[in-house]
Design a protein around this motif. Structure first.
Motif, PDB file in Angstrom:
ATOM      1  N   VAL A  21     -57.561 -50.447 -68.039  1.00  0.00           N
ATOM      2  CA  VAL A  21     -56.745 -50.235 -69.244  1.00  0.00           C
ATOM      3  C   VAL A  21     -55.629 -49.227 -68.968  1.00  0.00           C
ATOM      4  N   VAL A  22     -55.966 -48.172 -68.255  1.00  0.00           N
ATOM      5  CA  VAL A  22     -55.004 -47.093 -68.014  1.00  0.00           C
ATOM      6  C   VAL A  22     -53.902 -47.509 -67.051  1.00  0.00           C
ATOM      7  N   THR A  23     -54.249 -48.292 -66.038  1.00  0.00           N
ATOM      8  CA  THR A  23     -53.307 -48.513 -64.930  1.00  0.00           C
ATOM      9  C   THR A  23     -52.581 -49.851 -64.929  1.00  0.00           C
ATOM     10  N   ASN A  24     -52.955 -50.810 -65.761  1.00  0.00           N
ATOM     11  CA  ASN A  24     -52.356 -52.144 -65.669  1.00  0.00           C
ATOM     12  C   ASN A  24     -50.826 -52.160 -65.800  1.00  0.00           C
ATOM     13  N   PRO A  25     -50.221 -51.445 -66.775  1.00  0.00           N
ATOM     14  CA  PRO A  25     -48.756 -51.467 -66.870  1.00  0.00           C
ATOM     15  C   PRO A  25     -48.059 -50.973 -65.609  1.00  0.00           C
ATOM     16  N   VAL A  26     -48.558 -49.878 -65.026  1.00  0.00           N
ATOM     17  CA  VAL A  26     -47.967 -49.357 -63.799  1.00  0.00           C
ATOM     18  C   VAL A  26     -48.166 -50.344 -62.658  1.00  0.00           C
ATOM     19  N   ASP A  27     -49.299 -51.020 -62.640  1.00  0.00           N
ATOM     20  CA  ASP A  27     -49.614 -51.970 -61.585  1.00  0.00           C
ATOM     21  C   ASP A  27     -48.664 -53.164 -61.616  1.00  0.00           C
ATOM     22  N   VAL A  28     -48.328 -53.644 -62.806  1.00  0.00           N
ATOM     23  CA  VAL A  28     -47.402 -54.772 -62.936  1.00  0.00           C
ATOM     24  C   VAL A  28     -46.029 -54.403 -62.364  1.00  0.00           C
ATOM     25  N   ILE A  29     -45.518 -53.253 -62.771  1.00  0.00           N
ATOM     26  CA  ILE A  29     -44.206 -52.817 -62.287  1.00  0.00           C
ATOM     27  C   ILE A  29     -44.242 -52.583 -60.778  1.00  0.00           C
ATOM     28  N   LYS A  30     -45.307 -51.965 -60.282  1.00  0.00           N
ATOM     29  CA  LYS A  30     -45.452 -51.711 -58.847  1.00  0.00           C
ATOM     30  C   LYS A  30     -45.420 -53.022 -58.059  1.00  0.00           C
ATOM     31  N   THR A  31     -46.136 -54.010 -58.533  1.00  0.00           N
ATOM     32  CA  THR A  31     -46.191 -55.302 -57.849  1.00  0.00           C
ATOM     33  C   THR A  31     -44.807 -55.930 -57.761  1.00  0.00           C
ATOM     34  N   ARG A  32     -44.060 -55.882 -58.859  1.00  0.00           N
ATOM     35  CA  ARG A  32     -42.737 -56.525 -58.882  1.00  0.00           C
ATOM     36  C   ARG A  32     -41.726 -55.783 -58.015  1.00  0.00           C
ATOM     37  N   VAL A  33     -41.765 -54.468 -58.037  1.00  0.00           N
ATOM     38  CA  VAL A  33     -40.826 -53.691 -57.223  1.00  0.00           C
ATOM     39  C   VAL A  33     -41.121 -53.892 -55.739  1.00  0.00           C
ATOM     40  N   MET A  34     -42.396 -53.874 -55.373  1.00  0.00           N
ATOM     41  CA  MET A  34     -42.755 -54.052 -53.965  1.00  0.00           C
ATOM     42  C   MET A  34     -42.438 -55.449 -53.459  1.00  0.00           C
ATOM     43  N   ASN A  35     -42.570 -56.452 -54.326  1.00  0.00           N
ATOM     44  CA  ASN A  35     -42.386 -57.840 -53.916  1.00  0.00           C
ATOM     45  C   ASN A  35     -40.928 -58.278 -53.923  1.00  0.00           C
ATOM     46  N   VAL A  63     -52.266 -60.385 -58.637  1.00  0.00           N
ATOM     47  CA  VAL A  63     -50.875 -60.228 -58.187  1.00  0.00           C
ATOM     48  C   VAL A  63     -50.045 -61.440 -58.580  1.00  0.00           C
ATOM     49  N   ARG A  64     -50.576 -62.648 -58.367  1.00  0.00           N
ATOM     50  CA  ARG A  64     -49.839 -63.863 -58.716  1.00  0.00           C
ATOM     51  C   ARG A  64     -49.552 -63.908 -60.221  1.00  0.00           C
ATOM     52  N   MET A  65     -50.521 -63.491 -61.049  1.00  0.00           N
ATOM     53  CA  MET A  65     -50.323 -63.511 -62.495  1.00  0.00           C
ATOM     54  C   MET A  65     -49.305 -62.467 -62.936  1.00  0.00           C
ATOM     55  N   GLN A  66     -49.297 -61.324 -62.247  1.00  0.00           N
ATOM     56  CA  GLN A  66     -48.334 -60.283 -62.601  1.00  0.00           C
ATOM     57  C   GLN A  66     -46.899 -60.700 -62.297  1.00  0.00           C
ATOM     58  N   LEU A  67     -46.735 -61.631 -61.379  1.00  0.00           N
ATOM     59  CA  LEU A  67     -45.401 -62.106 -61.019  1.00  0.00           C
ATOM     60  C   LEU A  67     -44.966 -63.314 -61.845  1.00  0.00           C
ATOM     61  N   GLN A  68     -45.850 -63.827 -62.704  1.00  0.00           N
ATOM     62  CA  GLN A  68     -45.489 -64.947 -63.577  1.00  0.00           C
ATOM     63  C   GLN A  68     -44.368 -64.531 -64.522  1.00  0.00           C
ATOM     64  N   GLY A  69     -43.367 -65.399 -64.654  1.00  0.00           N
ATOM     65  CA  GLY A  69     -42.267 -65.108 -65.561  1.00  0.00           C
ATOM     66  C   GLY A  69     -41.164 -64.281 -64.950  1.00  0.00           C
ATOM     67  N   GLU A  70     -41.353 -63.828 -63.706  1.00  0.00           N
ATOM     68  CA  GLU A  70     -40.346 -62.980 -63.080  1.00  0.00           C
ATOM     69  C   GLU A  70     -39.052 -63.731 -62.842  1.00  0.00           C
ATOM     70  N   ALA A  71     -39.140 -65.029 -62.530  1.00  0.00           N
ATOM     71  CA  ALA A  71     -37.932 -65.824 -62.310  1.00  0.00           C
ATOM     72  C   ALA A  71     -37.089 -65.880 -63.565  1.00  0.00           C
ATOM     73  N   SER A  72     -37.743 -66.049 -64.731  1.00  0.00           N
ATOM     74  CA  SER A  72     -36.989 -66.101 -65.980  1.00  0.00           C
ATOM     75  C   SER A  72     -36.405 -64.755 -66.308  1.00  0.00           C
ATOM     76  N   ALA A  73     -37.083 -63.690 -65.877  1.00  0.00           N
ATOM     77  CA  ALA A  73     -36.550 -62.349 -66.101  1.00  0.00           C
ATOM     78  C   ALA A  73     -35.271 -62.160 -65.310  1.00  0.00           C
ATOM     79  N   SER A  74     -35.264 -62.631 -64.059  1.00  0.00           N
ATOM     80  CA  SER A  74     -34.073 -62.513 -63.222  1.00  0.00           C
ATOM     81  C   SER A  74     -32.934 -63.344 -63.786  1.00  0.00           C
ATOM     82  N   ALA A  75     -33.241 -64.552 -64.259  1.00  0.00           N
ATOM     83  CA  ALA A  75     -32.208 -65.410 -64.827  1.00  0.00           C
ATOM     84  C   ALA A  75     -31.606 -64.779 -66.060  1.00  0.00           C
TER      85      ALA A  75
END
Length: 320
Positions: free
Chosen positions: A244-258, A28-40
């Motif tokens: 392999v199948v679920t990682n992309p959905v998992d990244v988006i799910k983590t960011r939306v929930m957080n 979860v922590r790794m999936q949120l890496q770079g999110e601050a720069s995305a918001s900026a």
């Protein structure tokens, strides 16, 4: 046929979830890496560029958005221990227990019911297509039931990465659900539910169906006898497929929930598609596979513990 499958699946899922919780937290922590720069990056433009637009010139504002260095799972784990203590690796474990009790118990039990119902009584086999359909149905229903615990778990796992003044500081999963309901409304408990359902359908279909398929294939070819060896081999293969199948959905799910929605302010993401586009724009397409190493590192052991435990629980309860 009904209750037994739920009990067996629930026990195995809770044990697997608790034993691999630190790996899930690192993911979860790794999936949120770079999110601050995305918001900026998003704040510097009024509209989002089309997905196929050419990159902006080097002299535009977006080019000067700082990008935080990305670190690997080991470094993330060490940093958590150094900054927050060893106990931080188990942040949100109460939510994991509740999530597995609601989500995994439901999906495992339903899949077992459908499997028994759709298995050919003569050949004792179930076609792969029906296994996938059973997984999709079971995963979707399980996710809808367990979404509040999933949101709470993601937030509790991600809390330590925030500045002290911005942390939610939930005391337990009950406190998290209570505060979310009070401060953000009951609907916040199902934030990202479409992503949770989609991910759960993919996880269950790929994980459970592929486990059964790999196990039957190995037994059918006589490569191994039914026992611990085949359970470990089939479950690890199933875990890799699921990751392999679920990682992309998992990244988006983590960011939306957080995401933190301030009163009167626009939310950082207007849904899953908006989150995916902003993530890809700011961090590139491979950002959807952030946390893949800890995902497979967690999915592999989780799936192995899940199915090995499940097989042992079935043996213990076979006379009931």
């Amino acid at each position: 046929m009904g209750v037994k499958g739920f009990v067996e699946g629930g026990i195995a899922s809770i044990i697997a979830g608790c034993s691999t919780h630190p790996l899930d937290l690192i993911k979860v922590r790794m999936q949120l890496q770079g999110e601050a720069s995305a918001s900026a990056s998003v704040q510097t433009t009024q509209t989002l560029r089309p997905a196929l637009a050419f990159p902006p010139p080097n002299n535009t504002t977006n080019a000067h958005v700082p990008v935080a260095p990305r670190v690997g799972p080991v470094a993330v784990g060490v940093r958590i221990v150094q900054q927050e203590g060893v106990a931080a690796l188990f942040s949100g474990i109460s939510a994991t227990v509740l999530r597995q009790t609601l989500y995994s118990t439901t999906r495992m039990g339903l899949y077992d019911m459908l499997k028994k119902k759709w298995t050919d009584p003569n050949t004792k086999n179930m076609p792969l297509g029906k296994k996938i359909v059973a997984g999709l149905i079971a995963g979707g229903i399980g996710a809808a039931v367990g979404n509040p615990a999933d949101v709470a778990m993601v937030r509790m796992q991600a809390d330590g990465r925030l500045p002290a003044a911005q942390r939610r500081n939930y005391k337990s999963v009950v406190d998290a659900i209570t505060q979310m309901s009070k401060n953000e409304g009951v609907t916040s408990l199902w934030r990202g539910s479409s992503l949770t359902v989609n991910r759960a359908m993919l996880v269950t279909a790929s994980q459970l169906a592929s486990y059964d398929e790999f196990k039957e294939m190995i037994l059918g070819k006589g490569l191994m006898k039914d026992g611990l060896g085949i359970h470990v081999t089939a479950s690890f293969a199933a875990g890799f497929v699921a990751a392999v199948v679920t990682n992309p959905v998992d990244v988006i799910k983590t960011r939306v929930m957080n995401m933190k929605v301030e009163p009167g302010a626009a939310p950082p993401y207007n849904g899953a598609l908006d989150c995916a586009m902003k993530t890809i724009k700011a961090e590139g397409p491979m950002a959807l596979y952030k946390g893949f190493i800890p995902t497979i590192s967690r999915q592999g052991p989780f799936t192995i513990v899940l199915f090995v435990t499940l097989e042992q629980v079935r043996k213990l309860l076979k006379d009931f």
